[in-house]
Design a protein around this motif. Structure first.
Motif, short mmCIF file in Angstrom:
data_model
loop_
_atom_site.label_atom_id
_atom_site.label_comp_id
_atom_site.label_asym_id
_atom_site.label_seq_id
_atom_site.Cartn_x
_atom_site.Cartn_y
_atom_site.Cartn_z
N SER A 1 5.58 9.38 -7.51
CA SER A 1 6.82 9.33 -8.29
C SER A 1 7.18 7.98 -8.88
CB SER A 1 8.02 9.83 -7.47
OG SER A 1 7.70 9.92 -6.13
N LEU A 2 6.45 6.95 -8.53
CA LEU A 2 6.84 5.64 -9.05
C LEU A 2 5.78 5.09 -9.99
CD1 LEU A 2 8.24 3.99 -5.81
CD2 LEU A 2 9.50 5.17 -7.58
N GLU A 3 6.18 4.10 -10.74
CA GLU A 3 5.23 3.41 -11.62
C GLU A 3 4.12 2.79 -10.80
OE1 GLU A 3 6.68 4.76 -14.56
OE2 GLU A 3 5.50 3.02 -15.18
N SER A 4 2.93 2.73 -11.36
CA SER A 4 1.80 2.28 -10.54
C SER A 4 1.94 0.83 -10.11
CB SER A 4 0.49 2.50 -11.28
OG SER A 4 0.46 1.71 -12.44
N ASP A 5 2.56 -0.01 -10.93
CA ASP A 5 2.65 -1.40 -10.48
C ASP A 5 3.64 -1.55 -9.33
OD1 ASP A 5 5.05 -2.85 -12.73
OD2 ASP A 5 4.57 -0.73 -12.41
N ILE A 6 4.66 -0.70 -9.34
CA ILE A 6 5.61 -0.73 -8.22
C ILE A 6 4.96 -0.18 -6.96
CG2 ILE A 6 7.81 0.13 -7.37
CD1 ILE A 6 8.93 -0.10 -10.06
N ALA A 7 4.22 0.91 -7.15
CA ALA A 7 3.52 1.49 -5.99
C ALA A 7 2.54 0.47 -5.42
CB ALA A 7 2.79 2.76 -6.41
N ARG A 8 1.86 -0.21 -6.32
CA ARG A 8 0.87 -1.20 -5.88
C ARG A 8 1.49 -2.29 -5.04
NH1 ARG A 8 -4.15 -2.53 -6.96
NH2 ARG A 8 -4.65 -4.65 -6.25
N GLU A 9 2.68 -2.73 -5.47
CA GLU A 9 3.44 -3.73 -4.73
C GLU A 9 3.68 -3.26 -3.29
OE1 GLU A 9 3.74 -6.77 -5.51
OE2 GLU A 9 4.90 -6.90 -3.65
N GLU B 1 1.98 -3.33 2.55
CA GLU B 1 1.41 -2.62 3.69
C GLU B 1 0.23 -3.36 4.27
OE1 GLU B 1 2.71 0.38 5.19
OE2 GLU B 1 4.23 -0.65 4.00
N LEU B 2 -0.53 -3.99 3.39
CA LEU B 2 -1.69 -4.76 3.86
C LEU B 2 -1.22 -5.87 4.79
CD1 LEU B 2 -4.74 -4.81 3.59
CD2 LEU B 2 -4.50 -6.45 1.75
N ILE B 3 -0.15 -6.53 4.37
CA ILE B 3 0.39 -7.60 5.22
C ILE B 3 0.89 -7.02 6.54
CG2 ILE B 3 2.17 -9.37 5.39
CD1 ILE B 3 2.09 -9.58 2.36
N LEU B 4 1.58 -5.89 6.45
CA LEU B 4 2.09 -5.27 7.67
C LEU B 4 0.98 -4.91 8.63
CD1 LEU B 4 4.80 -3.31 8.72
CD2 LEU B 4 2.87 -1.81 8.55
N VAL B 5 -0.06 -4.27 8.12
CA VAL B 5 -1.11 -3.83 9.02
C VAL B 5 -1.85 -5.05 9.59
CG1 VAL B 5 -3.09 -3.51 7.48
CG2 VAL B 5 -2.77 -1.97 9.37
N GLY B 6 -1.90 -6.13 8.81
CA GLY B 6 -2.47 -7.38 9.32
C GLY B 6 -1.70 -7.85 10.53
N LYS B 7 -0.37 -7.78 10.42
CA LYS B 7 0.47 -8.21 11.55
C LYS B 7 0.28 -7.31 12.76
CE LYS B 7 4.13 -10.88 9.52
NZ LYS B 7 4.79 -10.61 8.25
N MET B 8 0.20 -6.00 12.50
CA MET B 8 0.03 -5.07 13.63
C MET B 8 -1.30 -5.35 14.33
SD MET B 8 2.73 -3.05 13.75
CE MET B 8 2.41 -1.51 14.57
N LEU B 9 -2.31 -5.70 13.54
CA LEU B 9 -3.62 -5.94 14.15
C LEU B 9 -3.69 -7.29 14.85
CD1 LEU B 9 -6.04 -4.29 11.58
CD2 LEU B 9 -5.54 -3.55 13.90
N ARG C 1 -5.51 0.52 7.78
CA ARG C 1 -6.00 -0.55 6.90
C ARG C 1 -7.03 0.00 5.91
NH1 ARG C 1 -5.93 -6.15 7.38
NH2 ARG C 1 -7.23 -7.08 5.77
N ARG C 2 -7.90 0.86 6.42
CA ARG C 2 -8.92 1.46 5.56
C ARG C 2 -8.25 2.19 4.39
NH1 ARG C 2 -11.75 3.98 9.59
NH2 ARG C 2 -10.77 5.96 9.09
N LYS C 3 -7.21 2.95 4.76
CA LYS C 3 -6.49 3.72 3.75
C LYS C 3 -5.81 2.80 2.75
CE LYS C 3 -4.85 7.60 2.16
NZ LYS C 3 -5.41 7.53 0.84
N VAL C 4 -5.15 1.79 3.24
CA VAL C 4 -4.43 0.87 2.36
C VAL C 4 -5.39 0.18 1.41
CG1 VAL C 4 -3.10 -1.28 2.30
CG2 VAL C 4 -2.56 0.45 3.99
N VAL C 5 -6.51 -0.27 1.95
CA VAL C 5 -7.47 -0.97 1.09
C VAL C 5 -8.03 -0.02 0.04
CG1 VAL C 5 -9.74 -2.05 1.07
CG2 VAL C 5 -8.07 -2.73 2.77
N SER C 6 -8.30 1.22 0.43
CA SER C 6 -8.88 2.14 -0.56
C SER C 6 -7.86 2.44 -1.66
CB SER C 6 -9.39 3.41 0.10
OG SER C 6 -8.35 4.31 0.30
N GLU C 7 -6.57 2.47 -1.31
CA GLU C 7 -5.55 2.66 -2.33
C GLU C 7 -5.50 1.46 -3.26
OE1 GLU C 7 -3.42 5.06 -3.20
OE2 GLU C 7 -4.18 6.47 -1.71
N LEU C 8 -5.54 0.28 -2.67
CA LEU C 8 -5.45 -0.94 -3.48
C LEU C 8 -6.67 -1.09 -4.37
CD1 LEU C 8 -3.91 -3.47 -0.95
CD2 LEU C 8 -2.88 -2.61 -3.04
#
Lengths: 405, 488
Positions: free
Chosen positions: A176-184, A189-197, A210-217
C-alpha cells in the motif's frame, strides 16, 4: 522463555494468600479484556479504541495469535487509508475516535476521510501526490505498530507470532505504500535485526528475518541491488564475534551466500581455488581452537566445503571446473590435515568420522576399492568411534557393514 | 557558623584520594559526624585530575619538596609552537589524570557504585582494543586475543599453538577448581609455568603476561598472582556488552569517582575542608572516652574519635616505584580504536603493551611498558588529540624507555602523523599497598574500605547496621538524572 545457555528454573515457590488474590485479579482483568475485545469485534467496531485494547492484551500475552489476527483485520478493514472512493468495509460507528489519537497525523487531514463512511473531501487530494493521503495514515499506523512490537520482541525474542506480524506489516507496506517509503522501512528493519542479533547472535528467528529483509532490500520492486558482499562480510563478523565459532546460523548463512558471491564476483577458476583454500584455512583454524565437548557447527561447515569436492554433481558450487584430479588432490590433502589434527585431539569423534567418510569418498571418486592400508585405518577409526560415541552403536554397525562391501 | 572545634567528630578523614573518598561514600548514610580534610586545594589526592594550569602548580609543589611522597622527580616538556600543526589548546581543555586505572567489569567497585546509587553521576566508557607491540614484524602492533574467536583468526599463531593456547584459556578461567595443576608452582615464574605445562612459546608467554598488567617481566611474575588477574580479564569480556571487558569513568578516571564520592559524603552531612591537613595529633581522654586531639594546618583544633588516612610514614621496605609519562599527541589515533566486533560501543581507551625487550635495539628494556591511550571521548583533551598514559617500573633508564615506547607507538600508527605536544614525566612510589600503583583498579582497596567501615560502624553499637554501600535513593534524587545506564 528459553535462551541460549540460561537454565530454565521451575517456578515452585509457595504463594501467599495475597499473591494468590493478586493473580486472580490479573486473570480476571485478562479475561475481561478478552471478552471486551470479542464483543467489540462482533459489533464490527474496527476502531483505534479496539486497537488499543488488543495492544493491552498482546502485551500480556504475545502468543495469543487470534488477537494478532484481530489486529490485522482492524488495520486492513478499519484503519488503513482507503482510496478516496471508499466503498469500503468501514464500520458504521460514528465515534471512531481517530481525531483524538496521536496516530492520525496532524498534517494529514485525510484522517477525516475515514471517520465518515462516504467519500470524504475535507481536503481534496492533491493531484501531484495522489497517494499522499494513503501513505500518511497507513504509514503512521504501520510505523506505530512496528514501534509497539519492538519492546515486546525484546522481551520475547523467540515468539513466532511477533516475527510473523512484523513481516505482515512490512508486506502491507509493500502493497500500500510508495516503494521508496517501503524501502525506508525495510532499511530500518535491517538495523533492528542487527541489534537483535547482537543481543542473541544465535536466535534463528533473527537470522531468518534477516534473510527476508535482505531479499526485500535486494528486490527490483524496491529498487534494490545485490547485498551479497555486505552480507558475507556480516557472517565473517558474526563468526569472529562472541561464541561465533559455534554460531551455526552464521556458518549456515555463509554457506548459502558463497555460490552467489562467487558468481557476482565473476570469479575465475584461480580465484575460486584461492577462495576455497581460504575457507578451508578459516575452518581448520576454528577447529583447532575447539576442545572437548567439540562443537558441531564447524564440522557442518567443513562438510559443506567438502561437498564441492566429493559431491560435486549439483553441489560443485565453489569450484565447478575442478578436474577429477584436482578434486582427488584436495581430498587427499584434507585427509592428511585431518590425520594431523588427530594428534592432540584423540577424543574428537568428528575427526574419525570425517576420516572414514572422506577416505570412502576418495575411493568412490577414484572409482576403486579401498586398499589394505585404508581398510585398516578405517577399522581403527571405527573402533575409536565406538568408544567415543557408544550411544550410536547402531550407526557404527551400519558403517562397518558398508565398509566391508 | 560553628567552628570545627565545636563538634566532637566521629571520624576525621585526612586526604580525598580514592580510598578515603570511597570510605566517605560508605559512611554517607551512617549519620556519623565526618570531617574530611585534604591538604591540597583540590579533591582526589594522589588520584587527582588536572587542567594544564593545575599541572604546573602540582609540578611546582613536587619540585619544591625534596621529600615529596608519593610523587617525585617530575619534569615537563612542551612542544615548540609550529605553524601548520594545531598545537596545545587552552588549559581547561585538558583533564590529565593521575589515575587512569581501568576498572574491570567483574570488579566489585562497579556493583558498589551502583548499589550506593552514585553511578548516575558517572559516565563510564569502554576500554576497547588491547594491542601488543612486536618489534620483530612489519606491522608492529598486533591485537591481543581475548578469547577463542580472536585466537582462531590470529594469523601469527600456528594451529598447534592455537590449541595449546586454548587449553591454557580453558584452564585459567577455571583455575580455582584446578589447583592441582598450578598450586605446586604457585611461586614460580609465569613464563616457565606456561612453557612447561602448556607448551606456550615465548611469544605466547608475552601475550598471556600482558593480560596481567604486571610491571615485572614474565619470568618474574608469580603464578599465583597472575592466574586470578588473567581469569579476571578473560571473564570480564562481554559482561556489559560485546567487545570489551573494562571501563574508565569519563572526565578523569578515578579522580571523578573521588569527586562523586566526596559529594555523596557532603550530602550525607560530612564537612569538607580543602587546603587543610593534619599537623599534629595526640590522644586525650574525655568523659572516659579516648579521643584524638588534632591540630589542623589552619590552626584549628578538633577532637575526633577516629582518624583515618593520617600519614603514618612508610615503615615498609621494598616499596615499588614506577616511572610515568602523561603525553598529549596531536592525532586522534583512530586506527587504535577501530573495533571488529559487531555491536560493540565506541571505545574511549586502548591499551598497548610493550613486553620486556620488545623495543627497538638501543633501548635496554628489562621490564614491560604499558601505554593507555585515551581518545577525546574521555573528555580529557580536545577532539583530534589523544592523551597517552605510559607506565613502567622505575629503573636507571626508565624515562628513556618510556620515551622510546611513545616514539615506537607513534611510528607504528597513522604513518607517523601524530606529534607529541606535551610530555609530563614523574615517578610514583607505592603507598601502603601495591594497589595504589596497579593499572587496573584493585579490589583490595574496596576490601580495605569495607574493613575500615566495619570498624567505624561498630562504634556505639558494637553491631553492624546496614550493609556496605547498599543505599536507597534519596528522595528526589533519582528524578534528576536520566536512567542510569553506564552511558555506552
Amino acid at each position: 522463555m528459553a535462551s541460549h545457555g540460561v537454565p530454565r528454573v521451575a517456578e515452585t515457590a509457595q504463594r501467599t494468600e495475597a499473591q494468590r488474590l493478586e493473580e486472580e485479579r490479573q486473570i480476571r482483568e485478562y479475561r475481561d479484556l478478552e471478552e471486551l475485545i470479542s464483543a467489540k469485534i462482533a459489533e464490527r467496531q474496527y476502531t483505534l479504541e479496539v486497537l488499543e485494547l488488543t495492544s493491552k492484551l498482546l502485551k500480556k500475552n504475545p502468543e495469543y495469535y487470534t488477537i494478532w489476527n484481530v489486529r490485522r483485520r482492524l488495520l486492513i478493514y478499519g484503519l488503513f487509508s482507503k482510496p478516496s472512493d471508499s466503498s469500503s468495509h468501514l464500520t458504521a460507528s460514528p465515534n471512531s475516535s481517530l481525531t483524538d489519537t496521536t496516530k492520525a497525523s496532524s498534517e494529514n487531514s485525510s484522517s477525516s476521510t475515514i471517520t465518515t463512511s462516504g467519500a470524504s473531501t475535507t481536503t481534496p487530494q492533491n493531484p501531484a501526490f495522489p497517494n499522499r493521503g494513503r501513505n500518511g495514515t497507513t504509514l503512521d499506523l504501520i510505523r506505530g505498530d512496528l514501534e509497539f512490537l519492538f519492546p515486546i520482541m525484546v522481551k520475547y525474542p523467540k515468539c513466532y507470532w511477533l516475527w510473523n506480524y512484523r513481516l505482515w506489516l512490512l508486506q502491507e507496506a509493500n502493497e500500500s505504500l510508495e516503494s521508496d517509503i517501503a524501502r525506508e522501512l525495510w532499511n530500518r528493519e535491517l538495523i533492528l535485526v542487527g541489534k537483535m542479533l547482537v543481543k542473541d547472535s544465535r536466535n534463528f528467528h533473527g537470522w531468518g528475518y534477516r534473510r527476508k529483509v535482505v531479499s526485500e532490500l535486494e528486490s527490483p520492486k524496491l529498487g534494490g541491488r545485490s547485498m551479497v558482499e555486505s552480507e558475507f562480510e556480516y557472517t565473517t563478523k558474526m563468526i569472529h564475534g562472541d561464541k561465533g565459532l559455534s554460531n551455526f546460523s552464521a556458518w549456515h548463512r555463509r554457506s548459502k551466500l558463497i555460490p552467489r558471491l562467487l558468481d557476482e564476483r565473476n570469479a575465475s577458476d584461480e580465484t575460486r581455488r584461492q577462495f576455497l583454500d581460504d575457507e578451508f584455512e578459516l575452518i581448520i583454524s576454528a577447529m583447532y581452537t575447539d576442545s572437548y565437548p567439540y562443537q558441531q557447527s564447524a564440522w557442518f561447515y567443513y562438510q559443506f566445503l567438502m561437498t564441492t569436492l566429493t559431491d560435486y554433481v549439483g553441489h560443485g558450487s565453489i569450484t565447478p571446473n575442478f578436474t577429477p584430479e584436482d578434486r582427488a588432490e584436495y581430498v587427499t590433502r584434507q585427509l592428511v590435515i585431518l590425520k594431523d589434527m588427530l594428534d592432540g585431539a584423540e577424543d574428537c569423534k568428528w575427526i574419525y568420522n570425517a576420516l572414514i567418510d572422506y577416505t570412502m569418498a576418495l575411493c568412490r571418486m577414484e572409482e576403486r576399492k579401498p586398499d589394505l592400508d585404508e581398510r585398516q585405518d578405517c577399522a581403527t577409526w571405527l573402533a575409536e568411534l565406538r568408544k567415543l560415541d557408544p550411544d550410536r552403536s547402531g550407526r557404527w554397525d551400519d558403517l562397518e557393514k558398508s565398509l566391508r562391501d | 557558623m560553628e567552628s570545627l572545634s565545636d563538634t566532637k567528630w566521629d571520624v576525621l578523614i585526612s586526604g580525598t584520594g580514592l580510598q578515603n573518598s570511597l570510605l566517605a561514600l560508605a559512611l554517607s548514610r551512617s549519620g556519623k559526624k565526618i570531617l574530611h580534610v585534604d591538604e591540597n586545594v583540590y579533591y582526589g589526592g594522589a588520584e587527582a585530575a588536572f587542567s594544564l594550569q593545575e599541572v604546573d602548580e602540582w609540578l611546582e609543589k613536587i619540585q619544591g619538596d625534596i621529600s615529596s611522597k608519593p610523587f617525585r622527580n617530575a619534569s615537563l616538556w612542551k612542544a615548540e609552537a609550529s605553524d601548520g600543526t594545531a598545537g596545545l589548546s587552552f588549559s581547561r581543555a585538558y583533564t590529565l589524570t593521575l589515575s587512569p586505572q581501568i576498572i574491570y567489569s567483574r570488579s566489585k567497585l562497579l556493583s558498589n557504585l551502583v548499589s550506593s546509587k552514585v553511578y548516575r553521576q558517572l559516565e563510564f566508557q569502554a576500554v576497547g582494543n588491547w594491542w601488543i607491540y612486536d618489534g620483530e614484524t612489519e606491522a608492529s602492533l598486533r591485537r591481543l586475543p581475548n578469547g577463542r574467536e580472536d585466537i582462531s583468526q590470529d594469523k601469527s599463531i600456528d594451529n598447534r599453538a592455537k590449541r595449546s593456547l586454548m587449553k591454557f584459556l580453558k584452564f585459567v578461567v577455571n583455575y580455582e577448581n584446578l589447583t592441582e595443576t598450578w598450586e605446586p608452582h604457585a611461586d614460580s615464574g609465569l613464563a616457565g609455568f606456561l612453557s612447561r605445562k602448556f607448551q606456550l612459546s615465548p611469544s605466547l608467554q608475552s601475550v598471556i603476561s600482558a593480560l596481567t598488567l604486571s610491571f615485572e617481566p614474565s619470568d618474574q611474575i608469580p603464578v599465583k598472582w597472575a592466574l586470578p588477574r588473567i581469569a579476571r580479564h578473560l571473564t570480564s569480556i562481554g559482561v556489559f556488552g560485546p567487545g570489551f571487558g573494562a571501563v574508565v569513568p569519563k572526565w578523569g578516571g578515578a579522580a571523578e569517582i573521588s569527586q562523586v564520592a566526596c559529594r555523596a559524603g557532603a550530602v550525607g552531612g560530612g564537612v569538607y575542608v580543602l587546603g587543610t591537613g593534619i599537623k599534629t595529633s595526640e590522644t586525650v581522654t574525655e568523659d572516659g572516652e579516648q579521643l584524638s586531639k588534632v591540630e589542623l594546618s589552619n590552626g584549628e583544633n578538633v577532637k575526633t574519635r577516629r582518624i583515618v588516612g593520617k600519614n603514618t610514614g612508610h615503615d615498609l621496605a621494598n616499596l615499588k616505584s614506577v616511572s610515568k609519562i602523561i603525553a598529549v599527541v596531536s592525532s586522534p589515533l583512530t586506527s587504535l580504536f577501530q573495533s571488529s566486533i559487531e555491536g560493540s560501543p565506541l571505545a574511549a581507551v586502548s591499551v598497548l603493551v610493550f613486553p620486556s625487550k620488545s623495543l627497538p635495539e638501543g633501548t635496554a628494556q628489562p621490564n614491560p611498558v604499558y601505554i593507555m591511550v585515551h581518545s577525546s571521548e574521555t573528555g580529557e583533551c580536545p577532539s583530534n588529540q589523544c592523551v597517552l598514559y605510559a607506565t613502567t617500573l622505575k629503573s636507571d633508564n626508565s624515562k628513556a624507555v618510556l620515551e622510546a615506547a611513545l616514539s615506537a607507538l607513534l611510528k607504528s600508527t597513522e604513518d607517523d602523523e601524530g606529534k607529541l605536544l606535551y610530555s609530563l614525566y614523574y615517578e610514583q612510589e607505592q603507598q601502603a599497598s601495591y594497589a595504589s600503583l596497579d593499572l587496573a583498579f584493585n579490589d583490595e582497596i574496596l576490601q580495605a574500605v569495607e574493613d575500615q567501615w566495619k570498624t567505624i560502624m561498630a562504634d556505639d553499637n558494637g553491631t553492624l547496621e546496614g550493609s556496605f554501600m547498599q543505599f536507597e535513593d534519596r528522595e528526589g534524587m533519582n528524578n534528576d538524572d536520566d536512567d542510569g545506564d553506564e552511558g555506552f
